[in-house]
Scaffold this motif. Structure first.
Motif, PDB file in Angstrom:
ATOM      1  N   GLY A  34       0.787  -1.222   0.000  1.00 49.51           N
ATOM      2  CA  GLY A  34       0.000   0.000   0.000  1.00 49.51           C
ATOM      3  C   GLY A  34       0.819   1.271   0.000  1.00 49.51           C
ATOM      4  N   VAL A  35       2.147   1.137  -0.103  1.00 50.60           N
ATOM      5  CA  VAL A  35       3.011   2.308  -0.018  1.00 50.60           C
ATOM      6  C   VAL A  35       4.060   2.347  -1.131  1.00 50.60           C
ATOM      7  CG1 VAL A  35       4.614   3.581   1.460  1.00 50.60           C
ATOM      8  CG2 VAL A  35       2.737   2.304   2.494  1.00 50.60           C
ATOM      9  N   THR A  36       4.727   1.218  -1.380  1.00 55.53           N
ATOM     10  CA  THR A  36       5.847   1.250  -2.319  1.00 55.53           C
ATOM     11  C   THR A  36       5.734   0.283  -3.486  1.00 55.53           C
ATOM     12  OG1 THR A  36       7.115  -0.425  -1.088  1.00 55.53           O
ATOM     13  CG2 THR A  36       7.451   1.904  -0.474  1.00 55.53           C
ATOM     14  N   PHE A  37       4.964  -0.800  -3.334  1.00 57.83           N
ATOM     15  CA  PHE A  37       5.026  -1.882  -4.309  1.00 57.83           C
ATOM     16  C   PHE A  37       3.680  -2.584  -4.436  1.00 57.83           C
ATOM     17  CE2 PHE A  37       5.591  -6.421  -5.171  1.00 57.83           C
ATOM     18  CZ  PHE A  37       6.333  -6.384  -6.344  1.00 57.83           C
ATOM     19  N   ALA A  38       3.400  -3.070  -5.637  1.00 57.13           N
ATOM     20  CA  ALA A  38       2.208  -3.886  -5.872  1.00 57.13           C
ATOM     21  C   ALA A  38       2.506  -4.947  -6.922  1.00 57.13           C
ATOM     22  CB  ALA A  38       1.040  -3.017  -6.335  1.00 57.13           C
ATOM     23  N   TRP A  39       1.793  -6.039  -6.811  1.00 58.62           N
ATOM     24  CA  TRP A  39       1.863  -7.128  -7.774  1.00 58.62           C
ATOM     25  C   TRP A  39       0.439  -7.382  -8.260  1.00 58.62           C
ATOM     26  CZ3 TRP A  39       5.415  -9.942 -10.308  1.00 58.62           C
ATOM     27  CH2 TRP A  39       5.022 -11.145 -10.888  1.00 58.62           C
ATOM     28  N   LEU A  40       0.204  -7.131  -9.547  1.00 55.68           N
ATOM     29  CA  LEU A  40      -1.096  -7.380 -10.163  1.00 55.68           C
ATOM     30  C   LEU A  40      -1.118  -8.836 -10.621  1.00 55.68           C
ATOM     31  CD1 LEU A  40      -3.817  -6.549 -11.424  1.00 55.68           C
ATOM     32  CD2 LEU A  40      -2.516  -5.659 -13.386  1.00 55.68           C
ATOM     33  N   CYS A  41      -2.112  -9.584 -10.171  1.00 52.55           N
ATOM     34  CA  CYS A  41      -2.125 -11.013 -10.489  1.00 52.55           C
ATOM     35  C   CYS A  41      -3.553 -11.545 -10.618  1.00 52.55           C
ATOM     36  CB  CYS A  41      -1.346 -11.796  -9.439  1.00 52.55           C
ATOM     37  SG  CYS A  41      -1.912 -11.562  -7.751  1.00 52.55           S
TER      38      CYS A  41
ATOM     39  N   LEU B 265       2.435   4.412  -5.492  1.00 53.10           N
ATOM     40  CA  LEU B 265       3.366   3.289  -5.527  1.00 53.10           C
ATOM     41  C   LEU B 265       4.503   3.555  -6.516  1.00 53.10           C
ATOM     42  CD1 LEU B 265       0.690   0.451  -5.724  1.00 53.10           C
ATOM     43  CD2 LEU B 265       1.919   1.217  -3.684  1.00 53.10           C
ATOM     44  N   LYS B 266       5.701   3.163  -6.136  1.00 51.73           N
ATOM     45  CA  LYS B 266       6.854   3.338  -7.026  1.00 51.73           C
ATOM     46  C   LYS B 266       6.837   2.309  -8.161  1.00 51.73           C
ATOM     47  CE  LYS B 266      11.854   3.520  -7.194  1.00 51.73           C
ATOM     48  NZ  LYS B 266      13.102   3.544  -6.487  1.00 51.73           N
ATOM     49  N   ARG B 267       6.327   1.121  -7.870  1.00 52.44           N
ATOM     50  CA  ARG B 267       6.414   0.049  -8.857  1.00 52.44           C
ATOM     51  C   ARG B 267       5.226  -0.902  -8.714  1.00 52.44           C
ATOM     52  NH1 ARG B 267      11.345  -1.197  -7.812  1.00 52.44           N
ATOM     53  NH2 ARG B 267      12.120  -0.017  -9.570  1.00 52.44           N
ATOM     54  N   THR B 268       4.637  -1.239  -9.852  1.00 53.07           N
ATOM     55  CA  THR B 268       3.627  -2.282  -9.919  1.00 53.07           C
ATOM     56  C   THR B 268       4.087  -3.278 -10.972  1.00 53.07           C
ATOM     57  OG1 THR B 268       1.854  -0.762  -9.302  1.00 53.07           O
ATOM     58  CG2 THR B 268       1.194  -2.821 -10.358  1.00 53.07           C
ATOM     59  N   LEU B 269       4.217  -4.525 -10.573  1.00 55.89           N
ATOM     60  CA  LEU B 269       4.667  -5.578 -11.476  1.00 55.89           C
ATOM     61  C   LEU B 269       3.527  -6.522 -11.807  1.00 55.89           C
ATOM     62  CD1 LEU B 269       8.094  -6.608  -9.865  1.00 55.89           C
ATOM     63  CD2 LEU B 269       7.708  -5.079 -11.802  1.00 55.89           C
ATOM     64  N   LEU B 270       3.714  -7.270 -12.872  1.00 57.13           N
ATOM     65  CA  LEU B 270       2.810  -8.347 -13.233  1.00 57.13           C
ATOM     66  C   LEU B 270       3.578  -9.333 -14.082  1.00 57.13           C
ATOM     67  CD1 LEU B 270       1.901  -8.087 -16.464  1.00 57.13           C
ATOM     68  CD2 LEU B 270       0.591  -6.202 -15.577  1.00 57.13           C
ATOM     69  N   SER B 271       2.978 -10.480 -14.280  1.00 54.14           N
ATOM     70  CA  SER B 271       3.545 -11.497 -15.160  1.00 54.14           C
ATOM     71  C   SER B 271       2.434 -11.955 -16.075  1.00 54.14           C
ATOM     72  CB  SER B 271       4.081 -12.670 -14.323  1.00 54.14           C
ATOM     73  OG  SER B 271       4.551 -13.696 -15.165  1.00 54.14           O
ATOM     74  N   THR B 272       2.714 -12.036 -17.364  1.00 51.38           N
ATOM     75  CA  THR B 272       1.701 -12.484 -18.312  1.00 51.38           C
ATOM     76  C   THR B 272       2.346 -13.311 -19.407  1.00 51.38           C
ATOM     77  OG1 THR B 272      -0.113 -11.814 -19.765  1.00 51.38           O
ATOM     78  CG2 THR B 272       1.826 -10.380 -19.728  1.00 51.38           C
ATOM     79  N   GLY B 273       1.624 -14.309 -19.843  1.00 49.97           N
ATOM     80  CA  GLY B 273       2.093 -15.129 -20.941  1.00 49.97           C
ATOM     81  C   GLY B 273       1.437 -14.769 -22.253  1.00 49.97           C
ATOM     82  N   ASP B 274       0.379 -13.928 -22.199  1.00 50.31           N
ATOM     83  CA  ASP B 274      -0.371 -13.714 -23.434  1.00 50.31           C
ATOM     84  C   ASP B 274      -1.075 -12.367 -23.580  1.00 50.31           C
ATOM     85  OD1 ASP B 274      -2.314 -14.038 -21.514  1.00 50.31           O
ATOM     86  OD2 ASP B 274      -3.256 -15.766 -22.462  1.00 50.31           O
ATOM     87  N   ALA B 275      -0.908 -11.461 -22.632  1.00 49.46           N
ATOM     88  CA  ALA B 275      -1.676 -10.208 -22.699  1.00 49.46           C
ATOM     89  C   ALA B 275      -0.778  -8.979 -22.692  1.00 49.46           C
ATOM     90  CB  ALA B 275      -2.679 -10.152 -21.556  1.00 49.46           C
ATOM     91  N   HIS B 276       0.391  -9.082 -23.277  1.00 51.94           N
ATOM     92  CA  HIS B 276       1.336  -7.967 -23.286  1.00 51.94           C
ATOM     93  C   HIS B 276       0.731  -6.702 -23.898  1.00 51.94           C
ATOM     94  CE1 HIS B 276       3.759 -11.574 -22.838  1.00 51.94           C
ATOM     95  NE2 HIS B 276       4.654 -10.820 -22.241  1.00 51.94           N
TER      96      HIS B 276
ATOM     97  N   PHE C 181       2.595  -0.496 -18.853  1.00 51.49           N
ATOM     98  CA  PHE C 181       3.464  -1.598 -18.444  1.00 51.49           C
ATOM     99  C   PHE C 181       4.446  -1.891 -19.568  1.00 51.49           C
ATOM    100  CE2 PHE C 181      -0.098  -2.254 -15.599  1.00 51.49           C
ATOM    101  CZ  PHE C 181       0.502  -2.680 -14.419  1.00 51.49           C
ATOM    102  N   ALA C 182       5.678  -2.223 -19.201  1.00 58.15           N
ATOM    103  CA  ALA C 182       6.730  -2.510 -20.178  1.00 58.15           C
ATOM    104  C   ALA C 182       7.621  -3.617 -19.620  1.00 58.15           C
ATOM    105  CB  ALA C 182       7.560  -1.252 -20.435  1.00 58.15           C
ATOM    106  N   PRO C 183       8.351  -4.297 -20.498  1.00 52.47           N
ATOM    107  CA  PRO C 183       9.298  -5.298 -20.003  1.00 52.47           C
ATOM    108  C   PRO C 183      10.289  -4.653 -19.035  1.00 52.47           C
ATOM    109  CG  PRO C 183       9.047  -5.483 -22.375  1.00 52.47           C
ATOM    110  CD  PRO C 183       8.343  -4.209 -21.961  1.00 52.47           C
ATOM    111  N   LEU C 184      10.792  -5.447 -18.117  1.00 46.98           N
ATOM    112  CA  LEU C 184      11.777  -4.936 -17.158  1.00 46.98           C
ATOM    113  C   LEU C 184      13.015  -4.444 -17.889  1.00 46.98           C
ATOM    114  CD1 LEU C 184      11.545  -7.710 -14.444  1.00 46.98           C
ATOM    115  CD2 LEU C 184      10.643  -5.392 -14.308  1.00 46.98           C
ATOM    116  N   ALA C 185      13.545  -3.309 -17.449  1.00 45.04           N
ATOM    117  CA  ALA C 185      14.753  -2.761 -18.057  1.00 45.04           C
ATOM    118  C   ALA C 185      15.927  -3.716 -17.889  1.00 45.04           C
ATOM    119  CB  ALA C 185      15.078  -1.400 -17.447  1.00 45.04           C
ATOM    120  N   ASP C 186      15.999  -4.379 -16.750  1.00 45.41           N
ATOM    121  CA  ASP C 186      17.085  -5.314 -16.492  1.00 45.41           C
ATOM    122  C   ASP C 186      16.532  -6.539 -15.758  1.00 45.41           C
ATOM    123  OD1 ASP C 186      19.415  -6.653 -16.026  1.00 45.41           O
ATOM    124  OD2 ASP C 186      20.373  -5.070 -14.865  1.00 45.41           O
ATOM    125  N   PRO C 187      15.938  -7.465 -16.510  1.00 37.22           N
ATOM    126  CA  PRO C 187      15.348  -8.634 -15.868  1.00 37.22           C
ATOM    127  C   PRO C 187      16.355  -9.506 -15.130  1.00 37.22           C
ATOM    128  CG  PRO C 187      15.254  -8.845 -18.254  1.00 37.22           C
ATOM    129  CD  PRO C 187      15.766  -7.473 -17.948  1.00 37.22           C
TER     130      PRO C 187
END
Length: 138
Positions: free
Chosen positions: A68-75, A105-116, A124-130
Motif C-alpha cells: 500500500g506504499v511502495t510496491f504492488a503485484w497485479l495477479c 506506488l513506485k512500482r507495480t509488477l505483473l507477469s503475463t504469458g499472453d496479454a502484453h 506496463f513494459a518489459p523490465l529494463a534489467d530482468p
C-alpha cells in the motif's frame, strides 16, 4: 456493449466460487489451486471485479498484492471467455490502476504469458534489467 458492465473493488462482492473455478480450471498459472488457497489469497489482497449490471454476474477478476506504499503485484487477472473481446479486460485494468494511483506506488509488477498488448496500453513494459529479478519457487 461495454455499457452494461461495471467495476467494483469491494471484496464482499467477489463471487469466490466462480473465481476459484476460473483460476483453478481455466487459467494457465493456477491450475489445481485449492479453494482454501484461493480464498486466503482473496482475503490477503485488494480485489477487483467486473460485473454484468443486468444480471449482477461477475465476468472478470483481478487481485493486487501490495504493501500500500511502495510496491504492488497485479495477479490472477481473468476475463470470462464469453465476454472476451468486448473491452472488459481494459475496463478491469483501468479500474485497478485508478484505484492504486492515489497510493503513489513506485512500482507495480505483473507477469503475463499472453496479454502484453493489453498491459502495454496502460504503461506496463518489459523490465529494463530482468537479470536483477529472482524468484524462489517452492
Amino acid at each position: 456493449m461495454i455499457e452494461r458492465y461495471g467495476t467494483s473493488a469491494q471484496t464482499a462482492r467477489v463471487d469466490r466460487a466462480r473465481v476459484h473455478a476460473w483460476l483453478s480450471q481455466q487459467s494457465y498459472w493456477a491450475q489445481g489451486r485449492s479453494r482454501e488457497t484461493q480464498d486466503a489469497a482473496i482475503d490477503g489482497s485488494r480485489n477487483y471485479g467486473v460485473y454484468d449490471e443486468d444480471t449482477g454476474d461477475q465476468v472478470a477478476y483481478a487481485r493486487v498484492v501490495t504493501d500500500g506504499v511502495t510496491f504492488a503485484w497485479l495477479c490472477d487477472v481473468f476475463v470470462a471467455p464469453e465476454v472476451r473481446g468486448r473491452g472488459v479486460g481494459k475496463m478491469l485494468v483501468a479500474a485497478v490502476i485508478e484505484d492504486l494511483e492515489p497510493l503513489g506506488l513506485k512500482r507495480t509488477l505483473l507477469s503475463t504469458g499472453d496479454a502484453h498488448g493489453l498491459y502495454a496500453q496502460f504503461g506496463f513494459a518489459p523490465l529494463a534489467d530482468p537479470s536483477k529479478m529472482m524468484a524462489l519457487v517452492l
